[in-house]
Design a protein around this motif. Structure first.
Motif, PDB file in Angstrom:
ATOM      1  N   GLU A   5       0.835  -1.198   0.000  1.00  0.00           N
ATOM      2  CA  GLU A   5       0.000   0.000   0.000  1.00  0.00           C
ATOM      3  C   GLU A   5       0.873   1.252   0.000  1.00  0.00           C
ATOM      4  O   GLU A   5       1.865   1.342   0.735  1.00  0.00           O
ATOM      5  CB  GLU A   5      -0.917   0.002   1.220  1.00  0.00           C
ATOM      6  CG  GLU A   5      -1.917  -1.142   1.265  1.00  0.00           C
ATOM      7  CD  GLU A   5      -2.908  -1.086   0.114  1.00  0.00           C
ATOM      8  OE1 GLU A   5      -3.160   0.035  -0.403  1.00  0.00           O
ATOM      9  OE2 GLU A   5      -3.413  -2.145  -0.283  1.00  0.00           O
ATOM     10  N   LEU A   6       0.498   2.215  -0.825  1.00  0.00           N
ATOM     11  CA  LEU A   6       1.248   3.459  -0.901  1.00  0.00           C
ATOM     12  C   LEU A   6       0.809   4.439   0.169  1.00  0.00           C
ATOM     13  O   LEU A   6      -0.377   4.520   0.509  1.00  0.00           O
ATOM     14  CB  LEU A   6       1.049   4.108  -2.281  1.00  0.00           C
ATOM     15  CG  LEU A   6       1.530   3.312  -3.494  1.00  0.00           C
ATOM     16  CD1 LEU A   6       1.177   4.071  -4.770  1.00  0.00           C
ATOM     17  CD2 LEU A   6       3.024   3.065  -3.415  1.00  0.00           C
ATOM     18  N   THR A   7       1.773   5.175   0.690  1.00  0.00           N
ATOM     19  CA  THR A   7       1.427   6.288   1.562  1.00  0.00           C
ATOM     20  C   THR A   7       0.843   7.398   0.692  1.00  0.00           C
ATOM     21  O   THR A   7       1.048   7.418  -0.541  1.00  0.00           O
ATOM     22  CB  THR A   7       2.662   6.821   2.293  1.00  0.00           C
ATOM     23  OG1 THR A   7       3.554   7.408   1.324  1.00  0.00           O
ATOM     24  CG2 THR A   7       3.384   5.701   3.046  1.00  0.00           C
ATOM     25  N   GLU A  10       3.620   8.928  -1.328  1.00  0.00           N
ATOM     26  CA  GLU A  10       4.055   8.074  -2.425  1.00  0.00           C
ATOM     27  C   GLU A  10       3.045   8.072  -3.566  1.00  0.00           C
ATOM     28  O   GLU A  10       3.417   8.115  -4.746  1.00  0.00           O
ATOM     29  CB  GLU A  10       4.274   6.645  -1.914  1.00  0.00           C
ATOM     30  CG  GLU A  10       5.484   6.490  -1.007  1.00  0.00           C
ATOM     31  CD  GLU A  10       5.511   5.161  -0.284  1.00  0.00           C
ATOM     32  OE1 GLU A  10       6.598   4.765   0.182  1.00  0.00           O
ATOM     33  OE2 GLU A  10       4.443   4.505  -0.172  1.00  0.00           O
ATOM     34  N   ALA A  11       1.770   8.027  -3.226  1.00  0.00           N
ATOM     35  CA  ALA A  11       0.725   8.025  -4.248  1.00  0.00           C
ATOM     36  C   ALA A  11       0.755   9.298  -5.075  1.00  0.00           C
ATOM     37  O   ALA A  11       0.594   9.265  -6.302  1.00  0.00           O
ATOM     38  CB  ALA A  11      -0.643   7.857  -3.592  1.00  0.00           C
TER      39      ALA A  11
END
Length: 204
Positions: A5-7, A10-11
């Motif tokens: 899962e991206l933070t 990061e997204a």
């Protein structure tokens, strides 16, 4: 199991091309800068008559780049350069993303032994010029973090002599802040000239 899962941060990055395009453009300009630096160093060599020993078989300059020096992009110029299995005479200029440029004189094997005496006697000149010396055992670390380097002027003369004799190589270096972009070529050539002038005291 590691999370994929991206933070949110990061997204935001992976959804945009802007940063990567800017980064690629910056790296290309740094490559051009390194090419101009090589020209400036070569011009200095043509006017200096430094007595490079013919058996060192100096190779042409080499510019390389990568993405993962301790997780960050880098660009490197080796000029002049001589690398064999046991010997090195190289002046390495490196850009490390987010940190600095650095200029490093790397001597190893018989090349290092050839210059050991003049390096010992040049302690004061190197110290006053603000150079640092590599103090670790692995010669292929390039950064100034984690105690890799120390200022020569913080060492006693006896400590300096011990460092010179301890390993089969020695690296003397100086970092330059990225913010002084327009002065990098001049600053690195000045550092190169200072180091060659010191080594030249060895004679032919």
């Amino acid at each position: 199991m590691e999370s994929f899962e991206l933070t949110p941060e990061e997204a935001a990055v992976v959804e945009s091309t802007h940063f990567i395009l800017l980064k690629n453009s910056a790296i290309e300009k740094i490559m051009v800068l390194m090419g101009k630096l090589q020209e400036a160093l070569a011009a200095y060599d043509r006017n200096s008559n430094f007595p490079f020993k013919p058996e060192w078989l100096l190779q042409g300059g080499k510019i390389s780049k990568g993405e993962q020096y301790k997780g960050l992009p880098w660009v490197m110029l080796d000029y002049p350069r001589y690398f064999s299995k046991t010997e090195v005479f190289a002046f390495r200029t490196m850009f490390w993303w987010g940190h600095y440029f650095s200029a490093t004189l790397h001597l190893a094997g018989n090349v290092k032994r050839y210059y050991s005496a003049v390096l010992e006697s040049s302690y004061t000149k190197l110290a006053e010029a603000g150079f640092q010396v590599y103090v670790q055992e692995d010669p292929w670390e390039h950064d100034f973090e984690n105690g890799n380097y120390c200022f020569i002027n913080t060492l006693s003369l006896d400590e300096w002599k011990t460092l010179i004799s301890r390993n089969d190589f020695i690296k003397v270096a100086k970092p330059f802040v990225i913010g002084h972009w327009g002065k990098i070529i001049t600053d690195v050539v000045e550092a190169y000239a200072a180091l060659l002038n010191i080594l030249e005291n060895k004679g032919a």
